[in-house]
Design an enzyme around this catalytic site. Structure first.
Site, PDB file in Angstrom:
ATOM      1  N   HIS A  19     -12.827   3.009   2.726  1.00 20.66           N
ATOM      2  CA  HIS A  19     -11.955   4.089   2.292  1.00 20.66           C
ATOM      3  C   HIS A  19     -12.787   5.278   1.810  1.00 20.66           C
ATOM      4  CE1 HIS A  19      -8.924   0.747   2.058  1.00 20.66           C
ATOM      5  NE2 HIS A  19      -8.197   1.701   2.606  1.00 20.66           N
ATOM      6  N   LYS A  73       2.980  -3.951   6.198  1.00 18.82           N
ATOM      7  CA  LYS A  73       3.263  -4.010   4.759  1.00 18.82           C
ATOM      8  C   LYS A  73       4.758  -3.834   4.474  1.00 18.82           C
ATOM      9  CE  LYS A  73      -0.721  -4.921   3.035  1.00 18.82           C
ATOM     10  NZ  LYS A  73      -0.932  -6.202   2.327  1.00 18.82           N
ATOM     11  N   TYR A  99      -0.701  -0.765  10.106  1.00 20.02           N
ATOM     12  CA  TYR A  99      -0.904  -1.391   8.792  1.00 20.02           C
ATOM     13  C   TYR A  99       0.329  -1.186   7.917  1.00 20.02           C
ATOM     14  CZ  TYR A  99      -3.039  -2.340   4.224  1.00 20.02           C
ATOM     15  OH  TYR A  99      -3.333  -2.853   2.973  1.00 20.02           O
ATOM     16  N   SER A 131       0.850  -1.189   0.000  1.00 18.75           N
ATOM     17  CA  SER A 131       0.000   0.000   0.000  1.00 18.75           C
ATOM     18  C   SER A 131       0.881   1.232   0.000  1.00 18.75           C
ATOM     19  CB  SER A 131      -0.885   0.004   1.246  1.00 18.75           C
ATOM     20  OG  SER A 131      -1.431   1.275   1.473  1.00 18.75           O
ATOM     21  N   SER A 132       0.367   2.327  -0.553  1.00 11.17           N
ATOM     22  CA  SER A 132       1.150   3.561  -0.618  1.00 11.17           C
ATOM     23  C   SER A 132       1.395   4.159   0.765  1.00 11.17           C
ATOM     24  CB  SER A 132       0.440   4.593  -1.499  1.00 11.17           C
ATOM     25  OG  SER A 132      -0.858   4.865  -1.013  1.00 11.17           O
ATOM     26  N   CYS A 133       0.686   3.670   1.798  1.00 11.67           N
ATOM     27  CA  CYS A 133       0.897   4.212   3.147  1.00 11.67           C
ATOM     28  C   CYS A 133       2.231   3.774   3.732  1.00 11.67           C
ATOM     29  CB  CYS A 133      -0.242   3.813   4.066  1.00 11.67           C
ATOM     30  SG  CYS A 133      -0.283   2.065   4.489  1.00 11.67           S
TER      31      CYS A 133
END
Length: 312
Positions: free
Chosen positions: A180, A141, A137, A108-110
């Site tokens: 989201h 990842k 999270y 994920s981009s987070c």
């Protein structure tokens, strides 16, 4: 990938996994393995190892994860960290034990620092502090990415990682407590229109900028990279184009046909100021998105009305 290859898509009922299955089937792959969470709990190491030993897949798309928006991430911090670590540890190590030809881990981009320069390059990983609201999270990842790199380095496994931007599409989650931003807005505007509400409340200032990729585009990119990329560094998957949350809201409001007012609750958090992917690496590998945001929202809203509303 060979057309007769055995391909396991973990998380096939989710938005990402189901899109990958649709893409594989459209491309003529027929030997696709799937298991629901009731049939196979990916948090259960023994069950996962037995499954992989029995099925012996050639390729794995690891799209299974516990996911959610700001509220869910900030409320269930322990669950997001523990469950995602369990899932990816079991599948990645099991893939190594059973000599899987290739595995793709979806992140994920987070994973990128909250205040990293924009657009986000793959090299920015681990260069700064994370956004606090979804830190557990993100840490899970990041561990998955590093696990794939480590298994490549130590054991020669062909495990690759891809980092999608914010996603939307068929089979999205429309639960207002843990969805989201884009699907949450679709549901809020749709219900406000039906109920004749004079205004819709949205969180924050509307100023943060976000990039959105349709799940069908993501699936195309994943299959393309599975067949054309075998290096250790992660690859960003996105459009390279972002909009403000306010612009997103106005586009969805227009698509839904809601004529009331938007009330921005500035007491609520905005989250990361901006998250735009640098997709120059992906574009250089020969892939580019085809579904623009306005078209994608129109498609998703039709799917929401036809398939989701009936189940609510």
């Amino acid at each position: 990938m060979e057309k007769n290859a055995k391909i396991y898509v973990a998380g096939h009922r989710g938005m990402v996994g189901s899109a990958i299955v649709r893409k594989l089937e459209a491309d003529g792959f027929e030997n696709i393995i799937t298991r629901t969470s009731k049939e196979l709990d990916l948090r259960d190491q023994v069950a996962v190892f037995e499954f992989l030993e029995t099925e012996k897949p050639d390729y794995i798309f690891l799209a299974a994860a516990k996911v959610g928006g700001i509220v869910a991430n900030n409320t269930y911090r322990a669950d997001f960290l523990y469950e995602n670590l369990q899932i990816q540890n079991n599948v990645i190590h099991g893939a190594y034990l059973n000599k899987v030809k290739k595995l793709m881990f979806l992140g994920s981009s987070c994973i990128y620092p909250k205040l990293a320069p924009q657009p986000l390059k793959e090299d920015y990983l681990l260069t700064g502090l994370l956004e606090p609201t979804n830190e557990p999270y993100a840490i899970a990842k990041i561990a998955g990415i590093k696990m794939c790199e480590a298994y490549r380095d130590q054991y020669g496994c062909n495990f690759i990682s891809v980092m999608p931007t914010n996603l939307y599409g068929p089979n999205d989650n429309y639960d207002l407590q843990n969805s989201h931003v884009l699907p949450a807005m679709i549901r809020k505007f749709h219900e406000a229109k039906l109920e004749g509400k004079p205004e819709v409340e949205l969180w924050g200032t509307g100023k943060p900028m976000r990039e959105f990729l349709h799940a069908d585009d993501l699936a195309e990119a994943c299959v393309y990279l599975m067949e054309n990329y075998s290096e250790s560094q992660l690859v960003n998957i996105g459009t390279g184009v972002d909009v403000t949350i306010k612009e997103l809201a106005e586009t969805i409001q227009k698509t839904v046909g809601y004529e009331g007012k938007i009330n921005w609750n500035t007491d609520k958090p905005d989250g990361t100021p901006r998250k735009l992917m640098d997709v120059s690496k992906l574009n250089g590998l020969g892939w580019k998105h085809t579904i623009d945001l306005k078209e994608g929202i129109e498609k998703v809203y039709e799917d929401f009305k036809n398939n989701i509303v009936r189940k609510m």
